[in-house]
Design a protein around this motif. Structure first.
Motif, PDB file in Angstrom:
ATOM      1  N   GLU A 134       0.845  -1.196   0.000  1.00  0.00           N
ATOM      2  CA  GLU A 134       0.000   0.000   0.000  1.00  0.00           C
ATOM      3  C   GLU A 134       0.884   1.252   0.000  1.00  0.00           C
ATOM      4  O   GLU A 134       1.084   1.915   1.026  1.00  0.00           O
ATOM      5  CB  GLU A 134      -0.932  -0.037   1.202  1.00  0.00           C
ATOM      6  N   TYR A 135       1.417   1.516  -1.150  1.00  0.00           N
ATOM      7  CA  TYR A 135       2.299   2.663  -1.342  1.00  0.00           C
ATOM      8  C   TYR A 135       1.989   3.333  -2.671  1.00  0.00           C
ATOM      9  O   TYR A 135       1.637   2.666  -3.655  1.00  0.00           O
ATOM     10  CB  TYR A 135       3.774   2.233  -1.352  1.00  0.00           C
ATOM     11  N   ARG A 482       3.350   6.099   1.966  1.00  0.00           N
ATOM     12  CA  ARG A 482       2.606   4.959   2.520  1.00  0.00           C
ATOM     13  C   ARG A 482       1.133   5.333   2.611  1.00  0.00           C
ATOM     14  O   ARG A 482       0.775   6.366   3.189  1.00  0.00           O
ATOM     15  CB  ARG A 482       3.149   4.593   3.897  1.00  0.00           C
ATOM     16  N   THR A 483       0.281   4.517   2.038  1.00  0.00           N
ATOM     17  CA  THR A 483      -1.158   4.792   2.035  1.00  0.00           C
ATOM     18  C   THR A 483      -1.945   3.855   2.952  1.00  0.00           C
ATOM     19  O   THR A 483      -3.178   3.962   3.049  1.00  0.00           O
ATOM     20  CB  THR A 483      -1.704   4.683   0.609  1.00  0.00           C
ATOM     21  N   ALA A 484      -1.288   2.928   3.625  1.00  0.00           N
ATOM     22  CA  ALA A 484      -1.983   1.966   4.490  1.00  0.00           C
ATOM     23  C   ALA A 484      -2.573   2.662   5.719  1.00  0.00           C
ATOM     24  O   ALA A 484      -2.055   3.674   6.199  1.00  0.00           O
ATOM     25  CB  ALA A 484      -1.018   0.865   4.927  1.00  0.00           C
ATOM     26  N   ALA A 485      -3.641   2.112   6.244  1.00  0.00           N
ATOM     27  CA  ALA A 485      -4.316   2.701   7.408  1.00  0.00           C
ATOM     28  C   ALA A 485      -3.591   2.398   8.717  1.00  0.00           C
ATOM     29  O   ALA A 485      -3.683   3.160   9.681  1.00  0.00           O
ATOM     30  CB  ALA A 485      -5.752   2.189   7.488  1.00  0.00           C
ATOM     31  N   ASP A 486      -2.877   1.263   8.796  1.00  0.00           N
ATOM     32  CA  ASP A 486      -2.209   0.892  10.042  1.00  0.00           C
ATOM     33  C   ASP A 486      -0.864   1.607  10.171  1.00  0.00           C
ATOM     34  O   ASP A 486      -0.316   2.123   9.211  1.00  0.00           O
ATOM     35  CB  ASP A 486      -2.011  -0.623  10.101  1.00  0.00           C
ATOM     36  N   ASP A 487      -0.336   1.608  11.406  1.00  0.00           N
ATOM     37  CA  ASP A 487       0.937   2.251  11.679  1.00  0.00           C
ATOM     38  C   ASP A 487       2.086   1.311  11.338  1.00  0.00           C
ATOM     39  O   ASP A 487       1.938   0.083  11.317  1.00  0.00           O
ATOM     40  CB  ASP A 487       1.031   2.636  13.159  1.00  0.00           C
ATOM     41  N   VAL A 488       3.253   1.894  11.148  1.00  0.00           N
ATOM     42  CA  VAL A 488       4.465   1.114  10.930  1.00  0.00           C
ATOM     43  C   VAL A 488       5.087   0.797  12.280  1.00  0.00           C
ATOM     44  O   VAL A 488       5.402   1.708  13.052  1.00  0.00           O
ATOM     45  CB  VAL A 488       5.470   1.895  10.049  1.00  0.00           C
ATOM     46  N   ALA A 494       5.367  -9.665  15.178  1.00  0.00           N
ATOM     47  CA  ALA A 494       5.995 -10.989  15.214  1.00  0.00           C
ATOM     48  C   ALA A 494       6.595 -11.333  13.861  1.00  0.00           C
ATOM     49  O   ALA A 494       7.680 -11.917  13.771  1.00  0.00           O
ATOM     50  CB  ALA A 494       4.949 -12.032  15.617  1.00  0.00           C
ATOM     51  N   ASP A 495       5.891 -11.007  12.807  1.00  0.00           N
ATOM     52  CA  ASP A 495       6.393 -11.267  11.438  1.00  0.00           C
ATOM     53  C   ASP A 495       6.225  -9.971  10.634  1.00  0.00           C
ATOM     54  O   ASP A 495       5.187  -9.749  10.031  1.00  0.00           O
ATOM     55  CB  ASP A 495       5.597 -12.399  10.793  1.00  0.00           C
ATOM     56  N   PRO A 496       7.241  -9.119  10.685  1.00  0.00           N
ATOM     57  CA  PRO A 496       7.078  -7.807  10.025  1.00  0.00           C
ATOM     58  C   PRO A 496       7.020  -7.892   8.517  1.00  0.00           C
ATOM     59  O   PRO A 496       6.671  -6.911   7.848  1.00  0.00           O
ATOM     60  CB  PRO A 496       8.334  -7.050  10.484  1.00  0.00           C
ATOM     61  N   GLY A 497       7.340  -9.032   7.936  1.00  0.00           N
ATOM     62  CA  GLY A 497       7.244  -9.173   6.487  1.00  0.00           C
ATOM     63  C   GLY A 497       8.520  -8.784   5.775  1.00  0.00           C
ATOM     64  O   GLY A 497       9.608  -8.840   6.349  1.00  0.00           O
ATOM     65  N   ARG A 498       8.370  -8.380   4.541  1.00  0.00           N
ATOM     66  CA  ARG A 498       9.519  -8.159   3.665  1.00  0.00           C
ATOM     67  C   ARG A 498      10.113  -6.765   3.896  1.00  0.00           C
ATOM     68  O   ARG A 498       9.397  -5.791   4.081  1.00  0.00           O
ATOM     69  CB  ARG A 498       9.076  -8.291   2.209  1.00  0.00           C
ATOM     70  N   LEU A 499      11.421  -6.715   3.875  1.00  0.00           N
ATOM     71  CA  LEU A 499      12.134  -5.432   3.905  1.00  0.00           C
ATOM     72  C   LEU A 499      12.939  -5.332   2.618  1.00  0.00           C
ATOM     73  O   LEU A 499      13.757  -6.209   2.325  1.00  0.00           O
ATOM     74  CB  LEU A 499      13.054  -5.364   5.124  1.00  0.00           C
ATOM     75  N   ASN A 500      12.661  -4.265   1.909  1.00  0.00           N
ATOM     76  CA  ASN A 500      13.343  -4.090   0.600  1.00  0.00           C
ATOM     77  C   ASN A 500      13.087  -5.282  -0.299  1.00  0.00           C
ATOM     78  O   ASN A 500      14.012  -5.977  -0.701  1.00  0.00           O
ATOM     79  CB  ASN A 500      14.833  -3.872   0.785  1.00  0.00           C
TER      80      ASN A 500
END
Length: 500
Positions: A134-135, A482-488, A494-500
């Motif tokens: 969501e970017y 960043r267009t997502a509704a949640d905060d960074v 627990a699983d922040p997902g992909r970085l770069n």
């Protein structure tokens, strides 16, 4: 006599009194007469001009002007140039000796460059880039800042307009260093631009020689240099700009090969060859100076080119009937004469020209040379390998298409090339295999604002004109939103997902 010793407002440091600085005499090459004097400016003057341009960029209205307004002003500048065209034709002809018919044909097109770049500016669109998540990612182009433009003596106003119009359209400020031999139309053009509404400080002119040019290329506040000149000057500029990671566009020397196949009428080819070789008295980096002619039509072509060269009318460049004017200086004429002798010593055959014409009155003090054709040369001769920059054409025979391509590419320069043939499949094929920044088929010297201009190998790097030049006066900024509704919360997941 035009006296520009009292510096116009766009010259660096206009407050210095005329007698406090050295001056340079500007000569009409057709007569040797002094027609003007200008300040001989140096490194300190460049520093002041760059400081003025930097202030105009950082605090003036030009870089932040609404894009549509800047585009409209560029169109106004084009109209102002067009309204003053007759004065500019005459001034450039007096200053560099090019026949008035050629000068008019060339300079009448200068407004097109301003209109073309105004159009690019008005139509410019920022890219939105694809990506995951969501970017929203997009790019913005920003002007570089202060840009330096160093122009040569042969086409001073057109070459300036080619770069200046793109630099201004993209919001930069500019310091111009014209050739010390031909500054007059540059001074006149910049006066016209300011009178038409260009904001103060956006363009300045420094009328100096080597010291001024070297300081401009090395100045830490100059973000880009555009230079048209000799290969050594381009090499120095490239090294100087590389040291501070500034940009450079350099259009340098040439030894343009013109390949003439035996399927084309020799007279037709010779007419085109004469235009390629002798327009502007051969003082063009893309002048057709090396004719590679298929052996089946070689003798007929040499005879036709010699006949055409001998018929060219030499005289006062201000007269409408003149077809060939002087070289820019006695030194340049003497250099061309030395190459004629070098060619004869190497074994070439002189079939036309090679001498100084006897002209009436003050023209006899001008820097003229008859259109010259040296035949029966080989591709390894100096006259076939080195840039002469005068009305001297070298003719070399070849046998096969493969031979022609190999010979055309056997040179350290690669700015322009030409192919003459009635077989258009061959024309495309050979153009594709010749190494050169520009290739003409069945024509020469043709250009448009939309056509990128520049060479490879020792003929330089980068492009003038076209969208390539426009874009190269900017730098790209990428913006990621960043267009997502949640905060960074990278560390809280627990699983922040992909970085770069």
């Amino acid at each position: 006599m035009t006296d520009t010793t009292t510096a116009p407002a766009h010259l660096a440091d206009p407050g210095v009194r005329p007698h406090a600085r050295p001056t340079r005499s500007i000569v009409n090459p057709a007569t040797g007469e002094v027609i003007a004097t200008v300040p001989e400016q140096g490194a300190a003057d460049v520093d002041r001009a760059v400081a003025t341009a930097k202030e105009a960029f950082e605090t003036g209205p030009w870089p932040t002007m609404v894009r549509s307004k800047r585009a409209r002003l560029l169109l106004t500048l084009a109209d102002a140039i067009e309204a003053n065209s007759a004065r500019l034709y005459e001034l450039e002809t007096r200053n560099n000796g090019r026949p008035i018919t050629e000068t008019r044909a060339q300079l009448s097109r200068v407004p097109e460059w301003f209109r073309y770049n105004a159009g690019l500016l008005a139509a410019q669109r920022d890219a939105v880039l694809p990506g995951d998540g969501e970017y929203l990612t997009y790019q913005r182009r920003a002007p570089l800042g202060v840009c330096g433009i160093i122009t040569p003596f042969n086409h001073p106003m057109l070459i300036l307009a080619r770069s200046l119009s793109a630099a201004l359209a993209t919001g930069n400020t500019v310091v111009v260093k014209p050739s010390e031999l031909t500054p007059l139309t540059t001074l006149a053009l910049v006066e016209i631009l300011h009178a038409a509404g260009l904001p103060a400080g956006v363009v300045s002119v420094v009328t100096g020689s080597r010291e001024a040019g070297e300081r401009l290329t090395r100045h830490p506040d100059v973000a880009k240099i555009t230079l048209t000149g000799g290969t050594e000057a381009g090499r120095s500029a490239a090294l100087a700009t590389a040291a501070r990671f500034a940009r450079v566009t350099a259009e340098l020397g040439g030894k343009t090969p013109i390949v003439v196949f035996d399927d084309i009428d020799s007279v037709v080819a010779a007419q085109g060859a004469a235009f390629a070789a002798f327009v502007a008295a051969g003082q063009s980096c893309v002048a057709g100076s090396r004719f590679l002619v298929q052996r089946g039509s070689y003798d007929a072509f040499v005879d036709a080119l010699a006949t055409r060269a001998d018929a060219i009318r030499i005289g006062d460049p201000a007269a409408p009937g003149t077809q060939l004017g002087p070289l820019i200086s006695a030194a340049q004429r003497d250099k061309a004469l030395r190459y004629v002798q070098i060619g004869l010593d190497e074994g070439a055959r002189l079939v036309a020209g090679g001498t100084v014409p006897d002209l009436p009155g003050p023209l006899n003090q001008g820097f003229y040379l008859r259109p010259t054709v040296l035949a029966d040369a080989t591709n390894d001769m100096r006259i076939a390998q080195e840039e002469i920059f005068g009305p001297v054409a070298t003719v070399v025979p070849f046998d096969t298409e493969a031979d022609a391509i190999a010979m055309a590419n056997d040179n350290r320069f690669a700015l322009g090339a030409g192919v003459w043939t009635r077989d258009l499949a061959r024309g495309h094929r050979v153009a594709d295999r010749i190494t050169a920044g520009m290739v003409w088929v069945n024509d020469h010297h043709r250009l448009e604002p939309s056509l990128p201009w520049g060479g490879v190998k020792e003929s330089g790097l980068g492009k003038d004109a076209g969208t390539e030049s426009f874009d190269d006066f900017t730098w790209i900024k990428t913006v990621v939103v960043r267009t997502a509704a949640d905060d960074v919360d990278w560390y809280g997941q627990a699983d922040p997902g992909r970085l770069n």
